[in-house]
Write a protein that holds these residues in place. Structure first.
Motif, PDB file in Angstrom:
ATOM      1  N   ALA A   1       0.917  -1.121   0.033  1.00  0.00           N
ATOM      2  CA  ALA A   1      -0.024   0.155   0.136  1.00  0.00           C
ATOM      3  C   ALA A   1       0.802   1.194   0.091  1.00  0.00           C
ATOM      4  O   ALA A   1       1.902   1.114   0.391  1.00  0.00           O
TER       5      ALA A   1
ATOM      6  N   SER B   1       0.205   5.291   1.050  1.00  0.00           N
ATOM      7  CA  SER B   1      -0.821   6.037   1.863  1.00  0.00           C
ATOM      8  C   SER B   1      -0.002   7.323   2.466  1.00  0.00           C
ATOM      9  O   SER B   1       1.029   7.232   2.925  1.00  0.00           O
TER      10      SER B   1
ATOM     11  N   CYS C   1      -5.539   5.555   0.938  1.00  0.00           N
ATOM     12  CA  CYS C   1      -4.748   4.652   0.943  1.00  0.00           C
ATOM     13  C   CYS C   1      -5.007   3.922  -0.347  1.00  0.00           C
ATOM     14  O   CYS C   1      -5.977   3.407  -0.746  1.00  0.00           O
ATOM     15  N   TYR C   2      -3.619   3.857  -1.251  1.00  0.00           N
ATOM     16  CA  TYR C   2      -3.831   3.201  -2.487  1.00  0.00           C
ATOM     17  C   TYR C   2      -3.332   1.582  -2.290  1.00  0.00           C
ATOM     18  O   TYR C   2      -2.200   1.433  -1.780  1.00  0.00           O
ATOM     19  N   VAL C   3      -3.927   0.574  -2.508  1.00  0.00           N
ATOM     20  CA  VAL C   3      -3.502  -0.692  -2.325  1.00  0.00           C
ATOM     21  C   VAL C   3      -2.958  -1.131  -4.032  1.00  0.00           C
ATOM     22  O   VAL C   3      -3.684  -0.993  -5.092  1.00  0.00           O
TER      23      VAL C   3
ATOM     24  N   ILE D   1      -3.891  -4.806   5.537  1.00  0.00           N
ATOM     25  CA  ILE D   1      -3.929  -3.455   4.768  1.00  0.00           C
ATOM     26  C   ILE D   1      -5.235  -2.717   5.395  1.00  0.00           C
ATOM     27  O   ILE D   1      -4.740  -1.490   5.757  1.00  0.00           O
TER      28      ILE D   1
ATOM     29  N   THR E   1      -9.920   3.937   0.410  1.00  0.00           N
ATOM     30  CA  THR E   1      -9.271   3.101   0.149  1.00  0.00           C
ATOM     31  C   THR E   1      -9.338   2.620  -1.534  1.00  0.00           C
ATOM     32  O   THR E   1     -10.119   2.448  -1.881  1.00  0.00           O
TER      33      THR E   1
END
Length: 144
Positions: free
Chosen positions: A62, A64, A70-72, A94, A104
């Motif tokens: 991730a 963030s 939060c970018y997965v 995560i 997210t």
């Protein structure tokens, strides 16, 4: 049931990364192993799954700001181990860590199995948001 463990990691070797990414056919990442290793090192949070012999079975990471988003990125599991709860467990790690952020986000392949997997974990595709759908834009570049 096969056994595996999930843990946070600060670094994974290039050899392990290339082997894992190649196992799922993500060759765009394996053409430049040093860039892949740097991307993993520079991620905000990395979780890995290993079997009882220490083999890398899966990885999720991730990026963030730890406040609003939060970018997965890169939820992947070796094909022979898919369906054993590894992807779910890594993604749960995560979402537990970043449960306090407003958004997210993830981008994935346009495959029915992908959609079903992420929907089962509480994600909504942009066009399905209500009362109004949202648009998701991305700009992909070819490595130079």
């Amino acid at each position: 049931m096969p056994t595996f463990s999930i843990s946070t990691v600060s670094e994974v070797s290039e050899v392990e990364l290339v082997d894992l990414y190649e196992s799922v056919g993500w060759s765009a990442y394996t053409r430049q192993p040093e860039v892949l290793a740097q991307a993993v090192r520079n991620s905000s949070y990395v979780v890995a799954a290993r079997d009882d012999r220490g083999q890398l079975l899966g990885l999720a990471r991730a990026i963030s700001d730890d406040s609003t988003i939060c970018y997965v990125q890169d939820v992947l599991v070796r094909p022979a181990w898919q369906g054993n709860g590894i992807g779910r467990a890594m993604l749960a790690s995560i979402t537990d860590k970043y449960g306090h952020v407003r958004q997210t986000v993830l981008i994935t392949d346009d495959e029915p199995a992908q959609r079903a997997f992420y929907q089962a974990l509480g994600f909504t595709e942009g066009r399905d948001f209500r009362p109004e759908p949202v648009r998701v834009f991305a700009h992909f570049r070819q490595p130079g």
